[in-house]
Write a protein that holds these residues in place. Structure first.
Motif, PDB file in Angstrom:
ATOM      1  N   GLN A  75       0.833  -1.203   0.000  1.00 31.58           N
ATOM      2  CA  GLN A  75       0.000   0.000   0.000  1.00 31.58           C
ATOM      3  C   GLN A  75       0.875   1.263   0.000  1.00 31.58           C
ATOM      4  OE1 GLN A  75      -3.351  -0.745  -0.456  1.00 31.58           O
ATOM      5  NE2 GLN A  75      -2.278  -2.718  -0.467  1.00 31.58           N
ATOM      6  N   LEU A  76       1.977   1.195   0.735  1.00 34.49           N
ATOM      7  CA  LEU A  76       2.830   2.389   0.845  1.00 34.49           C
ATOM      8  C   LEU A  76       3.580   2.688  -0.450  1.00 34.49           C
ATOM      9  CD1 LEU A  76       4.400   2.037   4.440  1.00 34.49           C
ATOM     10  CD2 LEU A  76       2.357   3.320   3.739  1.00 34.49           C
ATOM     11  N   VAL A  77       4.051   1.665  -1.109  1.00 31.31           N
ATOM     12  CA  VAL A  77       4.915   1.914  -2.270  1.00 31.31           C
ATOM     13  C   VAL A  77       4.148   1.931  -3.589  1.00 31.31           C
ATOM     14  CG1 VAL A  77       6.914   0.920  -1.078  1.00 31.31           C
ATOM     15  CG2 VAL A  77       5.570  -0.509  -2.642  1.00 31.31           C
ATOM     16  N   SER A  78       2.901   1.421  -3.602  1.00 33.17           N
ATOM     17  CA  SER A  78       2.202   1.317  -4.884  1.00 33.17           C
ATOM     18  C   SER A  78       0.724   1.661  -4.770  1.00 33.17           C
ATOM     19  CB  SER A  78       2.376  -0.108  -5.436  1.00 33.17           C
ATOM     20  OG  SER A  78       1.682  -0.308  -6.632  1.00 33.17           O
ATOM     21  N   GLY A  79       0.257   1.839  -3.563  1.00 34.84           N
ATOM     22  CA  GLY A  79      -1.168   2.053  -3.385  1.00 34.84           C
ATOM     23  C   GLY A  79      -1.458   3.417  -2.866  1.00 34.84           C
TER      24      GLY A  79
ATOM     25  N   SER B 160       4.531   6.105  -2.361  1.00 38.35           N
ATOM     26  CA  SER B 160       3.740   6.577  -3.511  1.00 38.35           C
ATOM     27  C   SER B 160       3.128   7.942  -3.196  1.00 38.35           C
ATOM     28  CB  SER B 160       2.628   5.573  -3.816  1.00 38.35           C
ATOM     29  OG  SER B 160       1.632   5.664  -2.817  1.00 38.35           O
ATOM     30  N   GLU B 161       2.696   8.633  -4.252  1.00 31.50           N
ATOM     31  CA  GLU B 161       2.073   9.946  -4.057  1.00 31.50           C
ATOM     32  C   GLU B 161       0.853   9.837  -3.141  1.00 31.50           C
ATOM     33  OE1 GLU B 161       2.855  12.952  -5.081  1.00 31.50           O
ATOM     34  OE2 GLU B 161       4.539  12.489  -6.413  1.00 31.50           O
ATOM     35  N   ALA B 162       0.005   8.832  -3.427  1.00 25.68           N
ATOM     36  CA  ALA B 162      -1.243   8.713  -2.664  1.00 25.68           C
ATOM     37  C   ALA B 162      -0.971   8.316  -1.220  1.00 25.68           C
ATOM     38  CB  ALA B 162      -2.172   7.697  -3.334  1.00 25.68           C
ATOM     39  N   ALA B 163       0.014   7.441  -1.031  1.00 19.70           N
ATOM     40  CA  ALA B 163       0.348   7.042   0.340  1.00 19.70           C
ATOM     41  C   ALA B 163       0.987   8.209   1.077  1.00 19.70           C
ATOM     42  CB  ALA B 163       1.293   5.835   0.319  1.00 19.70           C
ATOM     43  N   ALA B 164       1.781   8.991   0.389  1.00 18.55           N
ATOM     44  CA  ALA B 164       2.411  10.168   1.004  1.00 18.55           C
ATOM     45  C   ALA B 164       1.339  11.138   1.494  1.00 18.55           C
ATOM     46  CB  ALA B 164       3.340  10.852   0.008  1.00 18.55           C
ATOM     47  N   GLU B 165       0.286  11.253   0.732  1.00 19.41           N
ATOM     48  CA  GLU B 165      -0.817  12.109   1.140  1.00 19.41           C
ATOM     49  C   GLU B 165      -1.451  11.590   2.434  1.00 19.41           C
ATOM     50  OE1 GLU B 165      -4.295  13.168  -1.604  1.00 19.41           O
ATOM     51  OE2 GLU B 165      -2.492  13.313  -2.885  1.00 19.41           O
ATOM     52  N   LEU B 166      -1.662  10.290   2.450  1.00 19.93           N
ATOM     53  CA  LEU B 166      -2.266   9.663   3.636  1.00 19.93           C
ATOM     54  C   LEU B 166      -1.427   9.914   4.887  1.00 19.93           C
ATOM     55  CD1 LEU B 166      -4.368   7.471   4.787  1.00 19.93           C
ATOM     56  CD2 LEU B 166      -2.578   5.797   4.274  1.00 19.93           C
TER      57      LEU B 166
ATOM     58  N   PHE C  64      -4.701   0.730  -2.343  1.00 24.18           N
ATOM     59  CA  PHE C  64      -5.594   0.047  -3.264  1.00 24.18           C
ATOM     60  C   PHE C  64      -6.747   0.969  -3.637  1.00 24.18           C
ATOM     61  CE2 PHE C  64      -7.571  -0.721   0.841  1.00 24.18           C
ATOM     62  CZ  PHE C  64      -8.925  -0.644   0.588  1.00 24.18           C
ATOM     63  N   PRO C  65      -7.376   0.878  -4.743  1.00 22.45           N
ATOM     64  CA  PRO C  65      -7.210  -0.189  -5.758  1.00 22.45           C
ATOM     65  C   PRO C  65      -6.139   0.151  -6.803  1.00 22.45           C
ATOM     66  CG  PRO C  65      -9.102   1.148  -6.302  1.00 22.45           C
ATOM     67  CD  PRO C  65      -8.483   1.778  -5.098  1.00 22.45           C
ATOM     68  N   ARG C  66      -5.176   1.033  -6.431  1.00 25.01           N
ATOM     69  CA  ARG C  66      -4.217   1.431  -7.459  1.00 25.01           C
ATOM     70  C   ARG C  66      -2.929   0.626  -7.418  1.00 25.01           C
ATOM     71  NH1 ARG C  66      -3.437   7.530  -6.622  1.00 25.01           N
ATOM     72  NH2 ARG C  66      -5.448   7.368  -5.594  1.00 25.01           N
ATOM     73  N   CYS C  67      -2.828  -0.357  -6.530  1.00 23.40           N
ATOM     74  CA  CYS C  67      -1.582  -1.131  -6.418  1.00 23.40           C
ATOM     75  C   CYS C  67      -1.280  -1.880  -7.721  1.00 23.40           C
ATOM     76  CB  CYS C  67      -1.676  -2.155  -5.302  1.00 23.40           C
ATOM     77  SG  CYS C  67      -1.935  -1.444  -3.679  1.00 23.40           S
ATOM     78  N   SER C  68      -0.007  -1.911  -8.062  1.00 23.46           N
ATOM     79  CA  SER C  68       0.432  -2.723  -9.195  1.00 23.46           C
ATOM     80  C   SER C  68       1.077  -3.988  -8.653  1.00 23.46           C
ATOM     81  CB  SER C  68       1.464  -1.963 -10.023  1.00 23.46           C
ATOM     82  OG  SER C  68       2.237  -2.879 -10.777  1.00 23.46           O
ATOM     83  N   VAL C  69       0.704  -5.108  -9.204  1.00 23.93           N
ATOM     84  CA  VAL C  69       1.241  -6.366  -8.692  1.00 23.93           C
ATOM     85  C   VAL C  69       2.741  -6.471  -8.972  1.00 23.93           C
ATOM     86  CG1 VAL C  69       0.931  -7.931 -10.667  1.00 23.93           C
ATOM     87  CG2 VAL C  69       0.450  -8.746  -8.338  1.00 23.93           C
TER      88      VAL C  69
END
Lengths: 525, 525
Positions: free
Chosen positions: A193-197, A262-268, A199-204
């Motif tokens: 979640q931190l590096v790619s999310g 990730s940008e979104a996790a940084a926001e969180l 979710f639902p934006r995570c890349s496998v």
């Protein structure tokens, strides 16, 4: 003056998450935040349902982790008065094996409408005990096929581990198993979640699994990987391709860089995107770097109701009855050993309850006794023997009582019993060729009973050191975050250098073997 | 209507003497008298002296016995409203080995002016423990010389026995030893006073020694007599002729007629001269006829702080670890076996004290538990193991505890432990070829714990009977007095007939093996 630079340790426990903002120069804790999960341990009924869960179920809500980590990170940063730009790394430790099924975009299956009402689609907490039959089968097939990896776990796979929980779902909620695109540890999910999310934006493709969790809980090994397709097929035909089809991800050791925030996790978290994030680690194991232990052959004893002992070594040996030996299991480059004693604090509590006296009273009286407890000896297997016998059916004993034996002699004997239990573990390791030279005691018990620590020093014939930090686990996660940031950023040229700068042993409190006590004890025998 | 005829039982305990006036037709207790000895146990300082006695000394004043027996006999007769002419016999039981040195006229040496201030001239009570070194020497020489009689005592002579006390006197008060013309058991001395005294008028020709005391406490045997002159010489040169020169008297079994009440003794007791007096018996052993046991192969268990088991048999076997096998030791014509368990009530008291609960509470909770105490097993050797191991250094144990084990499980396990200890003794006898068929439980414990009796019945797989009498020891002495009176007087044609007429088992209370409990217990294992 240079601005301090920080690493953040995120410590996901059973009931709450804790964040530490730690100065990477010296390990000083600049800020701290703790938040209880909104739904805690879900063991009575599912959210919005009146259907009682079976008694051995223990589930969690993945959104609790996400929401709570946002709170604690922000409040720890505020308390530290730290600027986001000065955070150089993030480390994550998590209870294990806490695990869940998700889609390939990181979405927990339990949050998909179709599965909300299905208990086994939810995250299973480490202490979810629903997989008894599955554990038996997994062990039985492994023994029948003489699987080589079984010896790395002392010959027994645990009820709380990864594949028993997967198989339980396949047996009891096959549609959950079918729809699960990714099965993974909660610690790995959180890092994902931190590096790619989130979710639902995570890349496998960005999914990283920790060698710690995989090695200790999912029978993975650096040389041979997971158990073979043939083994899984023998356990259950539909489990044959579980690794190939449902367990994507790259394996990395704790302290290795799993990715960047990730940008979104940084926001969180209200942090800057791009901060390095370490691969996850099991909470107990984070206590090794957090106790200031960087070198091999130093055993870190986490002493509480039960005891867990962890040690890095350069040597791989299949020692009888260990809970696991895992390459890169605790720190990169070492074989991590885990051993355990199933009842320690619990055993003392049993004696106290049985004789109707308080720990304080018993400690005080027991401290006045000479070693040997007046000839009474105790066997501490009140909850079975973990290392080295790996047999939960074993039970405890007292021998050597006379009509003059007093309650405090039973209490002290039980302390001595656990000390000799540990000595046996240490000797088992040494006899197998795994050196074990230094000892460090953390957890709740050392502070509660100096007498216990003195007995351990006497019985082990070794000094016992105490970590300076009261929060070695969260501190360990922060250290791993710092290590993941890399030499160019932190200036630390080795893992060892980073650990020793950020975590230390107490200088004012060292338990040393008391030669006179050892002599008295010999004379008493 | 015929006037009832009586036998008098005189029961000399540690602190007091008790007299029962018993109807010989049916054992009805017509009168009772109890009197505490004026000086009790003399263990602090000698009369009229301020010199402290050693801690392991326990002495008695022979005049206490004489004075108290007069009181109790008279008051029991008064209570019975019995006429002296209707008393047909007198029996005497006494603690053992309580012994003393006297002159040939029966005068205790301690009452001779020259010796009043010498502690070792006084009567040594059974629990006088001053002869530790002497006991070691007596055992050591017996083992070195491979003395054949040693096997009759399980290979060990006890600290409280006769010759250790004689040798202690020779070592520590040689002039007392020199001046002693007669060394004898207090029970034999008392009978001597009745039939030939009181001193100083006793004739040494009238001295009768009990085969019970001689056999169990002085290594005497019907076939071979006392140990040899050579043995005693090896122990101490001056002890060589102790039997020939200082131990006159004829040996008779309890129930045999030692003599008739002398004129002077009749005056003391306010009875008629000429009444038959039985040879003495050890107090515990009097409990066999007193419990209504006449036949061989019936074990009488006297259960208190420790347990003493007595049994008559037609068969003589040297059983390992028995406290003694003595021909005519309990009743004429049988081999009397004595075995023991060193802590029974004491062991339960230790558990109760350790867990801080009362016997009542623990009994109540333990009675609700199924057999097997939840897997906990206890070894009751908290005061060493008497039969069959004869080793006071052994100690107790609990095994099989878990974190769920409760105090009442420890308590019940200890009960079961003593039951299996007894079962081992019974099997040891049986394996040696000594049948052991029936069980009778007396002493303080059976009334206190029906649960304990039920456990014993279950473990022994045998019915356990309870004697009707609350005073089986004093009743046993009275029965022996009746037997000594002879068939012509009493009309009883056999010892067995007399015992069965005068003492019975309770009809309303029989503990029977509970087959369901045995089954549950097997299932629990």
């Amino acid at each position: 003056m240079l601005m301090p630079r920080y690493s953040i340790g995120l410590d996901f426990g059973t009931e709450s998450v804790r964040a530490l903002v730690v100065d990477i120069a010296d390990g000083r804790i600049a800020g701290r935040g703790v938040d209880k999960y909104a739904h805690g341990v879900i063991d009575r009924e599912l959210l919005g349902s009146k259907v009682a869960l079976p008694a051995d179920y223990a589930l969690q809500h993945p959104m609790d982790w996400v929401e709570s980590v946002g709170h604690v990170c922000k409040s720890a940063m505020r308390q530290a008065k730290a600027e986001a730009k000065n955070v150089v790394g993030i480390g994550v430790d998590f209870t294990s094996c806490t695990m869940l099924p998700t889609l390939r975009d990181g979405t927990p299956l339990c949050l998909v409408d179709e599965f909300r009402a299905v208990p086994l689609s939810w995250a299973k907490l480490w202490k979810h005990h629903g997989a008894k039959e599955e554990t038996d089968r997994i062990n039985q097939i492994a023994r029948e096929r003489n699987e080589p990896w079984l010896a790395r776990y002392g010959g027994v796979i645990g009820l709380e581990w990864f594949f028993p929980k997967v198989l339980e779902t396949l047996n009891h909620a096959p549609n959950v198993y079918d729809k699960a695109e990714v099965w993974l540890e909660a610690g790995d999910w959180l890092v994902w979640q931190l590096v790619s999310g989130p979710f639902p934006r995570c890349s496998v493709d960005a999914l990283v699994r920790s060698t710690c969790q995989a090695g200790y809980k999912a029978m993975w090994n650096r040389q041979s990987g997971y158990p073979s397709r043939e083994y899984f097929a023998a356990v259950h035909p539909r489990l044959a391709d579980v690794v190939a089809t449902k367990m994507p991800g790259k394996l990395m050791a704790p302290g290795e860089r799993a990715g960047s925030l990730s940008e979104a996790a940084a926001e969180l978290l209200e942090l800057k995107a791009g901060i390095p994030v370490s691969a996850a680690i099991i909470d107990a194991h984070a206590g090794v770097p957090g106790a200031g232990v960087a070198s091999p052959s130093t055993m870190v004893m986490v002493m509480g109701t039960s005891s867990c002992h962890m040690m890095n070594s350069r040597i791989e040996q299949l020692v009888p009855g260990i809970a696991g030996v895992v390459e890169d299991g605790i720190l990169p480059g070492y074989f991590g050993y885990e051993t355990g004693q199933a009842s320690v604090g619990d055993a003392f509590a049993w004696v106290a309850k049985t004789v109707g006296l308080s720990h304080g009273e018993l400690n005080e009286r027991a401290a006045k006794l000479p070693p040997g407890s007046g000839g009474v000896m105790a066997l501490d297997w009140l909850n079975g023997c973990r290392t080295p016998l790996m047999d939960g059916r074993l039970s405890g004993a007292f021998v050597g009582m006379t009509l003059n034996t007093r309650p405090e002699q039973l209490y002290r004997a039980m302390m001595e019993g656990t000390a000799f239990g540990l000595k046996w573990i240490v000797e088992t390791l040494r006899e197998a060729g795994v050196p074990c030279r230094r000892f460090c005691a953390s957890g709740g018990l050392p502070a509660k009973s100096p007498l216990l620590m003195q007995i351990y020093a006497d019985v082990l014939d070794a000094r016992i050191r105490i970590p300076e930090s009261q929060e070695p686990v969260a501190l360990g996660a922060a250290i791993l975050g710092c290590i993941a940031a890399g030499t160019e950023v932190t200036g630390y040229h080795s893992i060892s250098q980073a650990i020793h700068a950020m975590a230390r042993w107490r200088e004012d409190l060292v338990y040393r073997p008391d030669l006179r006590a050892r002599k008295e004890s010999c004379m008493a025998v």
